[in-house]
Write an enzyme that holds these catalytic residues in place. Sequence first.
Site, PDB file in Angstrom:
ATOM      1  N   THR A  35       2.286   7.066 -12.277  1.00  0.00           N
ATOM      2  CA  THR A  35       0.838   6.851 -12.431  1.00  0.00           C
ATOM      3  C   THR A  35       0.045   8.081 -11.998  1.00  0.00           C
ATOM      4  O   THR A  35      -1.181   8.052 -11.948  1.00  0.00           O
ATOM      5  CB  THR A  35       0.365   5.634 -11.594  1.00  0.00           C
ATOM      6  OG1 THR A  35       0.745   5.854 -10.218  1.00  0.00           O
ATOM      7  CG2 THR A  35       0.980   4.347 -12.086  1.00  0.00           C
ATOM      8  N   ASN A  97      14.451   4.153   0.845  1.00  0.00           N
ATOM      9  CA  ASN A  97      14.823   5.569   0.714  1.00  0.00           C
ATOM     10  C   ASN A  97      13.906   6.469   1.544  1.00  0.00           C
ATOM     11  O   ASN A  97      14.349   7.477   2.097  1.00  0.00           O
ATOM     12  CB  ASN A  97      14.806   5.991  -0.757  1.00  0.00           C
ATOM     13  CG  ASN A  97      15.959   5.364  -1.530  1.00  0.00           C
ATOM     14  OD1 ASN A  97      17.049   5.154  -0.974  1.00  0.00           O
ATOM     15  ND2 ASN A  97      15.746   5.046  -2.794  1.00  0.00           N
ATOM     16  N   TYR A 143       2.585  -6.484  -6.334  1.00  0.00           N
ATOM     17  CA  TYR A 143       2.028  -5.452  -5.452  1.00  0.00           C
ATOM     18  C   TYR A 143       1.943  -5.963  -4.020  1.00  0.00           C
ATOM     19  O   TYR A 143       2.468  -5.345  -3.099  1.00  0.00           O
ATOM     20  CB  TYR A 143       0.645  -5.071  -5.971  1.00  0.00           C
ATOM     21  CG  TYR A 143      -0.030  -3.948  -5.219  1.00  0.00           C
ATOM     22  CD1 TYR A 143       0.477  -2.651  -5.254  1.00  0.00           C
ATOM     23  CD2 TYR A 143      -1.196  -4.186  -4.492  1.00  0.00           C
ATOM     24  CE1 TYR A 143      -0.162  -1.614  -4.578  1.00  0.00           C
ATOM     25  CE2 TYR A 143      -1.841  -3.148  -3.823  1.00  0.00           C
ATOM     26  CZ  TYR A 143      -1.319  -1.860  -3.867  1.00  0.00           C
ATOM     27  OH  TYR A 143      -1.962  -0.846  -3.206  1.00  0.00           O
ATOM     28  N   THR A 173     -10.491   2.685  -1.788  1.00  0.00           N
ATOM     29  CA  THR A 173     -10.822   4.096  -1.593  1.00  0.00           C
ATOM     30  C   THR A 173     -11.196   4.694  -2.947  1.00  0.00           C
ATOM     31  O   THR A 173     -10.622   4.314  -3.970  1.00  0.00           O
ATOM     32  CB  THR A 173      -9.597   4.820  -0.991  1.00  0.00           C
ATOM     33  OG1 THR A 173      -9.298   4.192   0.262  1.00  0.00           O
ATOM     34  CG2 THR A 173      -9.857   6.291  -0.760  1.00  0.00           C
TER      35      THR A 173
HETATM   36  P1  NAD Z   1      -1.897   6.595  -7.583  1.00  0.00           P
HETATM   37  O1  NAD Z   1      -1.322   5.733  -8.640  1.00  0.00           O
HETATM   38  O2  NAD Z   1      -2.957   7.571  -7.973  1.00  0.00           O
HETATM   39  O3  NAD Z   1      -0.769   7.398  -6.820  1.00  0.00           O
HETATM   40  C1  NAD Z   1       0.534   6.916  -6.641  1.00  0.00           C
HETATM   41  C2  NAD Z   1       1.497   8.061  -6.914  1.00  0.00           C
HETATM   42  O4  NAD Z   1       2.829   7.588  -6.680  1.00  0.00           O
HETATM   43  C3  NAD Z   1       1.446   8.544  -8.367  1.00  0.00           C
HETATM   44  O5  NAD Z   1       1.386   9.949  -8.407  1.00  0.00           O
HETATM   45  C4  NAD Z   1       2.751   8.020  -8.961  1.00  0.00           C
HETATM   46  O6  NAD Z   1       3.233   8.825 -10.021  1.00  0.00           O
HETATM   47  C5  NAD Z   1       3.657   8.016  -7.756  1.00  0.00           C
HETATM   48  N1  NAD Z   1       4.779   7.083  -7.857  1.00  0.00           N
HETATM   49  C6  NAD Z   1       4.720   5.762  -8.156  1.00  0.00           C
HETATM   50  N2  NAD Z   1       5.963   5.234  -8.149  1.00  0.00           N
HETATM   51  C7  NAD Z   1       6.814   6.248  -7.841  1.00  0.00           C
HETATM   52  C8  NAD Z   1       8.218   6.350  -7.675  1.00  0.00           C
HETATM   53  N3  NAD Z   1       9.012   5.299  -7.848  1.00  0.00           N
HETATM   54  N4  NAD Z   1       8.755   7.544  -7.355  1.00  0.00           N
HETATM   55  C9  NAD Z   1       7.958   8.637  -7.165  1.00  0.00           C
HETATM   56  N5  NAD Z   1       6.621   8.600  -7.308  1.00  0.00           N
HETATM   57  C10 NAD Z   1       6.058   7.427  -7.652  1.00  0.00           C
HETATM   58  O7  NAD Z   1      -2.463   5.606  -6.452  1.00  0.00           O
HETATM   59  P2  NAD Z   1      -3.377   5.898  -5.179  1.00  0.00           P
HETATM   60  O8  NAD Z   1      -4.637   5.168  -5.366  1.00  0.00           O
HETATM   61  O9  NAD Z   1      -3.397   7.341  -4.871  1.00  0.00           O
HETATM   62  O10 NAD Z   1      -2.564   5.127  -4.050  1.00  0.00           O
HETATM   63  C11 NAD Z   1      -1.649   5.810  -3.219  1.00  0.00           C
HETATM   64  C12 NAD Z   1      -1.041   4.834  -2.220  1.00  0.00           C
HETATM   65  O11 NAD Z   1      -2.062   4.250  -1.409  1.00  0.00           O
HETATM   66  C13 NAD Z   1      -0.294   3.683  -2.880  1.00  0.00           C
HETATM   67  O12 NAD Z   1       0.859   3.393  -2.132  1.00  0.00           O
HETATM   68  C14 NAD Z   1      -1.273   2.528  -2.770  1.00  0.00           C
HETATM   69  O13 NAD Z   1      -0.625   1.296  -2.747  1.00  0.00           O
HETATM   70  C15 NAD Z   1      -1.999   2.835  -1.479  1.00  0.00           C
HETATM   71  N6  NAD Z   1      -3.349   2.257  -1.467  1.00  0.00           N
HETATM   72  C16 NAD Z   1      -4.349   2.801  -2.244  1.00  0.00           C
HETATM   73  C17 NAD Z   1      -5.605   2.222  -2.227  1.00  0.00           C
HETATM   74  C18 NAD Z   1      -6.752   2.792  -3.029  1.00  0.00           C
HETATM   75  O14 NAD Z   1      -7.876   2.273  -2.950  1.00  0.00           O
HETATM   76  N7  NAD Z   1      -6.568   3.865  -3.787  1.00  0.00           N
HETATM   77  C19 NAD Z   1      -5.853   1.088  -1.453  1.00  0.00           C
HETATM   78  C20 NAD Z   1      -4.792   0.554  -0.717  1.00  0.00           C
HETATM   79  C21 NAD Z   1      -3.548   1.152  -0.715  1.00  0.00           C
END
Ligand code: NAD
Length: 311
Positions: A35, A97, A143, A173
């Site tokens: 993503t 991992n 999720y 965020t």
């Molecule tokens: P995002 O989708 O922009 O970033 C997630 C990243 O993880 C992407 O670059 C994707 O390619 C990578 N990824 C996903 N599965 C993978 C895998 N199996 N192996 C390697 N890379 C993988 O999302 P974000 O908004 O930046 O969120 C980042 C983290 O923060 C996530 O864990 C999310 O659950 C957590 N989070 C975000 C928010 C928010 O408001 N953005 C709120 C709560 C929690």
Amino acid sequence: MRAIVLGGAGFIGSHLVDRLLQRGDEVVCVDNYLTGKRAHGERRLQRYTFVEHDITRPIPVVGPADAVFNLASPASPIDYARLPLETLEAGSAGTRNALDLARMAGATLLHASTSEVYGDPLEHPQREEYFGNVNPIGPRACYDESKRYAEALITSYARVHGTRFRIARIFNTYGPRMRVDDGRVVPAFVSQALKGEDFTVFGDGSQTRSFCYVDDLVSGLLALFQRGDSRPVNLGNPVEMTLVQFADAVRKAVGKGGSVRSVRPLPENDPRQRRPDITRAKTLLGWEPKVPLGEGLQPTVEYFRAELGYR
Ligand code: NAD
Ligand code: UDP
């Protein structure tokens, strides 16, 4: 320090990488672009290495490290609805991992958990002691439950192996580098306002969220890494508003925008209210958000303006 950032080509991860590099750290970024975006993963800097890899398979990064930041997981409701099995795997095998990597490297693992562990909360605002109200078979379960499982896995693993860890429960965020099409309300409303379209509200718009600017969130993650302990910590902005109020804020920031239009019922299990109690973050970390919504929306709007080709 040497930091390994899993999910560093994503929205929050790439801002975290920026901050680590700015302060002189060495960074290894691991991402499979599920993503994320290549433009966020590719950087030319001696202290930066990119490894294209799926963290649900053992992570091929060797050598000692101080920190493993685990942000690798689909995060927006339309992403995890499209990728439910990948989301469950990221939280389960991926977190396992990440733990093995942290243990081998002698690092502290900081895990990005979420306010979704509280589900559609019956306690308001949400304190870390609240156990949540999650439907284990609903559309958000892939999720929510993968994040809950990850917290259980991390705390159990630490009991067995003594691995140091931090758990950040991140609330909504926003900021530059969110994908325009990621379906979350911030990119949706900002791009609708820029196009002069109506705001597509799900339900009647009375549900609430509390929006934290990404720079504040990254400061919170670093404070948690440095000063946290084994308790989970809510990181978010406690200023709560309805979606109708949020649409007004976006209209003001963009300088135009249509009306609020309810286009569908509230999706199943969509939390009706959400606001972090950040007492723990304030007292333990000395952290609280500094950027008001009106201020944080400015660079966000500029980013989407450019992404949509309006400049
Ligand atoms: P995002 O989708 O922009 O970033 C997630 C990243 O993880 C992407 O670059 C994707 O390619 C990578 N990824 C996903 N599965 C993978 C895998 N199996 N192996 C390697 N890379 C993988 O999302 P974000 O908004 O930046 O969120 C980042 C983290 O923060 C996530 O864990 C999310 O659950 C957590 N989070 C975000 C928010 C928010 O408001 N953005 C709120 C709560 C929690
Ligand atoms: N939402 C909306 N219109 C949209 C996108 C989202 O009304 O175009 C609503 C969604 O139903 C939820 C809130 O906005 O009530 C926040 O959704 P988002 O996907 O940003 O994050 P969530 O907090 O649900 O994870």
